[in-house]
Design an enzyme around this catalytic site. Structure first.
Site, PDB file in Angstrom:
ATOM      1  NE  ARG A 191      24.456   2.561  28.770  1.00 38.51           N
ATOM      2  CZ  ARG A 191      24.345   2.379  30.071  1.00 38.51           C
ATOM      3  NH1 ARG A 191      25.414   2.460  30.853  1.00 38.51           N
ATOM      4  NH2 ARG A 191      23.174   2.140  30.621  1.00 38.51           N
ATOM      5  CE  LYS A 231      15.993  -5.236  26.914  1.00 38.39           C
ATOM      6  NZ  LYS A 231      16.419  -4.590  28.165  1.00 38.39           N
ATOM      7  CG  ASP A 271      19.714  -5.335  27.733  1.00 32.71           C
ATOM      8  OD1 ASP A 271      19.257  -4.755  26.730  1.00 32.71           O
ATOM      9  OD2 ASP A 271      19.014  -5.747  28.681  1.00 32.71           O
TER      10      ASP A 271
HETATM   11  N1  BES Z   1      16.032  -0.222  26.321  1.00 37.00           N
HETATM   12  C1  BES Z   1      16.567  -0.590  27.578  1.00 37.00           C
HETATM   13  C2  BES Z   1      16.089   0.278  28.720  1.00 37.00           C
HETATM   14  C3  BES Z   1      14.665   0.104  29.121  1.00 37.00           C
HETATM   15  C4  BES Z   1      14.220  -1.074  29.675  1.00 37.00           C
HETATM   16  C5  BES Z   1      13.815   1.173  29.018  1.00 37.00           C
HETATM   17  C6  BES Z   1      12.915  -1.187  30.062  1.00 37.00           C
HETATM   18  C7  BES Z   1      12.525   1.053  29.407  1.00 37.00           C
HETATM   19  C8  BES Z   1      12.072  -0.140  29.922  1.00 37.00           C
HETATM   20  C9  BES Z   1      18.084  -0.470  27.557  1.00 37.00           C
HETATM   21  O1  BES Z   1      18.697  -0.726  26.350  1.00 37.00           O
HETATM   22  C10 BES Z   1      18.595  -1.455  28.542  1.00 37.00           C
HETATM   23  O2  BES Z   1      18.440  -2.600  28.321  1.00 37.00           O
HETATM   24  N2  BES Z   1      19.179  -0.944  29.617  1.00 37.00           N
HETATM   25  C11 BES Z   1      19.698  -1.755  30.651  1.00 37.00           C
HETATM   26  C12 BES Z   1      21.051  -1.201  31.009  1.00 37.00           C
HETATM   27  C13 BES Z   1      21.853  -2.118  31.881  1.00 37.00           C
HETATM   28  C14 BES Z   1      22.291  -3.346  31.103  1.00 37.00           C
HETATM   29  C15 BES Z   1      23.040  -1.342  32.374  1.00 37.00           C
HETATM   30  C16 BES Z   1      18.752  -1.668  31.835  1.00 37.00           C
HETATM   31  O3  BES Z   1      18.210  -0.593  32.109  1.00 37.00           O
HETATM   32  O4  BES Z   1      18.528  -2.702  32.476  1.00 37.00           O
HETATM   33 ZN    ZN Z   2      17.526  -0.507  24.656  1.00 39.58          ZN
HETATM   34 MN    MN Z   3      19.129  -2.826  26.106  1.00 38.67          MN
END
Ligand code: BES
Ligand code: ZN
Ligand code: MN
Length: 463
Positions: free
Chosen positions: A319, A245, A315
């Site tokens: 899931r 990230k 990331d």
């Molecule tokens: N934990 C994050 C989702 C998240 C990010 C929740 C910011 C709340 C605030 C999750 O693991 C993630 O990184 N999701 C990605 C998925 C993508 C790679 C398909 C996202 O939402 O960008």
């Molecule tokens: Zn996450």
């Molecule tokens: Mn993530």
């Protein structure tokens, strides 16, 4: 290395059932409603001088002739937002208080008042709290009120605690502590045992972390009661993994165990209230970290259920661990299988931080969740498990990809991914929560937040 589990932040307000001799009244005033001042012209003049109109959350302190506090008028607006008085604790002078002109749903009013008094002070030097005692009216269930306050503080503390003090082993310790408090059995499968016991995706996501990944399993209650199984995403920290990230995107990721914290809170409510439920709580706890042994983009993982998953993005880790945990919970055919997870940024884009979307395979239950959540002001909004989007999760070399290529409907496609791993539970609902209050609101200080668990608790009470 050992991380200490801190005690739950205590509520600084003492709730009483008997009014003391020194108790001052807090008088609720509707917006622009002068009738409350009719007998007290001094207060009416004082209100005018202070531009007090009864706007929700506004407070007017009225002194006695000798300059001591006599009473407080509290603006209640149109009375629809009971949480808007959450500022009261900060403004109220020290002493004993009771309310006049209470509305009907007063439990939430006292809850809002208490929730607004929360301060995460683990790393601060505290210089004594002010002493506020509030007498509850006879029709308020004090035990229930305290239960809801303590649980919300519990959830907030877990999320607010930074990862250096809240790793997968600390999450396990917090669940073991719940087990000790409520006589539940807690087991944990961790490290390479995850491979032997068939949790390959929990292992893959968590093995690069400095603390071993694990699946924690709590069981409680009478086997003959309805089986309710709760699953929560316990990512102690989400760096994104090799698909790292940005600094900004990582800043808040200590809260990526917010789903686990919330189902732990819901489990606490259920056990504390001794609901007639056979409860199970399953938390996959990992750190999504980077190391030589980290899982990679392009890897193909075999899940507990047997489906293979191509990693399009490391990331999208939540899931993956939930898939194994849900499959595990699903195996004993629970009546209700609920999971909570800080799963997607897309859910925030769709509905913002305060209204978590949820998904349900039973539309009737979905409507009950929607209705109750709005009634008790713990909002949840149903989005569809839109089948045609399922094909966006296809892979050329595996049964599934963990991401889509275009990112459209990101919260829905994440839910569809999870649905692939649930087929025996009679009812399944998935909650894509934020678990965080990003902007101060009266009853909700900036930081970790309980979301949806009062709604689910209310529904489970009615089973
Ligand atoms: N934990 C994050 C989702 C998240 C990010 C929740 C910011 C709340 C605030 C999750 O693991 C993630 O990184 N999701 C990605 C998925 C993508 C790679 C398909 C996202 O939402 O960008
Ligand atoms: Zn996450
Ligand atoms: Mn993530």
């Amino acid at each position: 290395m050992s991380r200490i589990l801190a005690p739950i932040t205590p509520c600084p307000i003492e709730f009483m059932t008997e009014r003391s001799g020194q108790s001052h009244p807090i008088i609720l005033v509707g917006e622009n409603d002068q009738s409350f001042f009719s007998e007290d012209t001094v207060a009416a003049t004082w209100a005018k001088a202070n531009h007090f109109t009864g706007k929700c959350g506004d407070i007017l302190i009225v002194p006695d002739n000798d300059g001591t506090v006599s009473k407080v008028y509290l603006g209640f607006g149109d009375g629809n937002d009971v949480f808007a008085i959450g500022n009261l604790f900060k403004q109220l002078p020290e002493g004993d208080w009771h309310f006049e002109h209470l509305p009907e749903n007063a439990l939430n009013l006292f809850l809002g008042l208490a929730l607004g008094s929360y301060k995460f002070a683990r790393y601060l030097e505290i210089t004594g709290n002010k002493k506020i005692r509030i007498t509850l009216p006879a029709d308020i269930d004090k035990t229930e009120l305290k239960r809801l306050i303590e649980t919300t503080f519990f959830v907030r503390d877990l999320i607010n605690t930074p990862t250096n003090d809240m790793q997968p082993d600390t999450i396990e310790e917090a669940i073991r502590e719940l087990g000790r408090t409520y006589s539940a059995t807690v087991t944990s499968i961790w490290g390479d045992d995850l491979l032997k016991q068939n949790f390959p995706m929990v292992h893959a996501v968590g093995r690069a972390g400095s603390v071993a990944p694990r699946v924690i399993d709590l069981r409680w209650g009478d086997e003959n009661h309805p089986k309710v199984t709760l699953v929560g995403k316990g990512v102690a920290f989400d760096s994104g993994g090799l698909d790292i990230k940005s600094a900004n995107g990582m800043l808040l990721m200590k809260k990526d165990m917010g789903g686990a914290a919330n189902v732990m809170g819901l489990a606490k409510l259920i056990m504390d209230a001794k609901l007639p439920i056979r409860l199970r709580l399953i938390v996959p706890a990992v750190e999504n970290s980077i190391s030589g042994n980290a899982f990679r983009p392009g890897d193909v993982l075999k899940s507990r259920k047997g489906l293979t998953v191509e990693i399009g993005n490391t990331d999208a880790e939540g899931r993956l661990i939930l898939a194994d945990a849900l499959a595990y919970g699903d195996e004993e055919k629970p009546d209700y299988l609920f999971d909570m997870a800080t799963l997607t940024g897309a859910a925030r884009v769709a509905l913002g931080p305060d209204v978590p979307p949820f998904y349900c395979n039973n539309n009737e239950l979905g409507q009950i969740i929607s209705r109750i959540s709005m009634e008790i002001q713990d909002p949840l909004w149903q989005l569809p498990l839109w089948k045609p989007y399922q094909k966006k999760l296809s892979s050329r070399i595996a049964d599934l990809n963990n991401v889509t290529t275009d990112g459209f409907a990101g919260s829905i496609t994440a839910a569809l991914f999870l649905q692939k791993f649930v087929d025996q539970a009679a009812n399944w609902a998935h909650f894509d929560i934020y678990g965080w209050t990003p902007a101060e609101k009266p009853a909700f200080p900036i930081g970790g937040e309980a979301q949806g668990i009062r709604a689910l608790y209310t529904i489970l009470k009615g089973l």
